[in-house]
Structures are given as C-alpha cells and as structure tokens.
Scaffold this active site. Sequence first.
Site, PDB file in Angstrom:
ATOM      1  N   ARG A   9     -25.048 -14.966  50.425  1.00 36.49           N
ATOM      2  CA  ARG A   9     -25.203 -13.504  50.393  1.00 36.49           C
ATOM      3  C   ARG A   9     -24.753 -12.921  49.064  1.00 36.49           C
ATOM      4  O   ARG A   9     -25.433 -12.071  48.490  1.00 36.49           O
ATOM      5  CB  ARG A   9     -24.434 -12.859  51.557  1.00 36.49           C
ATOM      6  CG  ARG A   9     -25.037 -13.204  52.914  1.00 36.49           C
ATOM      7  CD  ARG A   9     -24.213 -12.664  54.066  1.00 36.49           C
ATOM      8  NE  ARG A   9     -22.877 -13.223  54.014  1.00 36.49           N
ATOM      9  CZ  ARG A   9     -21.793 -12.644  54.514  1.00 36.49           C
ATOM     10  NH1 ARG A   9     -21.882 -11.477  55.131  1.00 36.49           N
ATOM     11  NH2 ARG A   9     -20.611 -13.214  54.426  1.00 36.49           N
ATOM     12  N   ASN A  17     -25.666 -12.348  57.518  1.00 34.39           N
ATOM     13  CA  ASN A  17     -25.638 -13.529  58.370  1.00 34.39           C
ATOM     14  C   ASN A  17     -26.072 -13.150  59.773  1.00 34.39           C
ATOM     15  O   ASN A  17     -25.760 -12.052  60.252  1.00 34.39           O
ATOM     16  CB  ASN A  17     -24.230 -14.118  58.442  1.00 34.39           C
ATOM     17  CG  ASN A  17     -23.817 -14.807  57.166  1.00 34.39           C
ATOM     18  OD1 ASN A  17     -24.643 -15.183  56.347  1.00 34.39           O
ATOM     19  ND2 ASN A  17     -22.519 -14.987  56.991  1.00 34.39           N
TER      20      ASN A  17
END
Length: 90
Positions: free
Chosen positions: A19, A37
């Site tokens: 990320r 996520n």
Amino acid sequence: MKAARRVFYEGRVQGVGFRATTRWIAGGFEVTGYVRNLADGRVELFAQGAATEVGEFLKAIRESELSGHIKSAVEEPAGIELARKGFAIG
C-alpha cells in the site's frame, strides 16, 4: 476523458509495503483514489483521473518492484467519485 478503475491484487500483497509503495507511485501521476487491504488477503485499489493517467499509473505498478508479489490482478471499470481528493491508504 475521466476514467476510474478498480483492481483487486492477489498474492503476497499484505505485509510487504504494497500500500505504501502504491501511494508513493501514485504521487507521480494525476490520479485520486485509495489502496486498502481486504479481509481475504487481497488488496483493492481504486484510481480515477484522465484515462491515460490511470492507465500509466496501473502500468507503473505492474512494472515496479511490487510485481514480484502479485500473483494475479483483476481489473474492472468503476464509477467516478467526484468528491474524492488525493490518493490514500485505506
């Protein structure tokens, strides 16, 4: 022309800086959106902007060091979210 894409990444994509790296890559493009996520181990990415910018952003992710962690990526069109600003980690 504005475009929006949603991509679901599978593989070793959680716990490896996926990320943060994606957000860093986004800084080089005029895109807004998020990366987060999912409970099932995948990562979801939403990106919008000019169609060429979104396409180049997604290409940059595929060609980055993240590629070694991605087993598969399912890409689909998404609706434009007019109020969205910046690119965030969700």
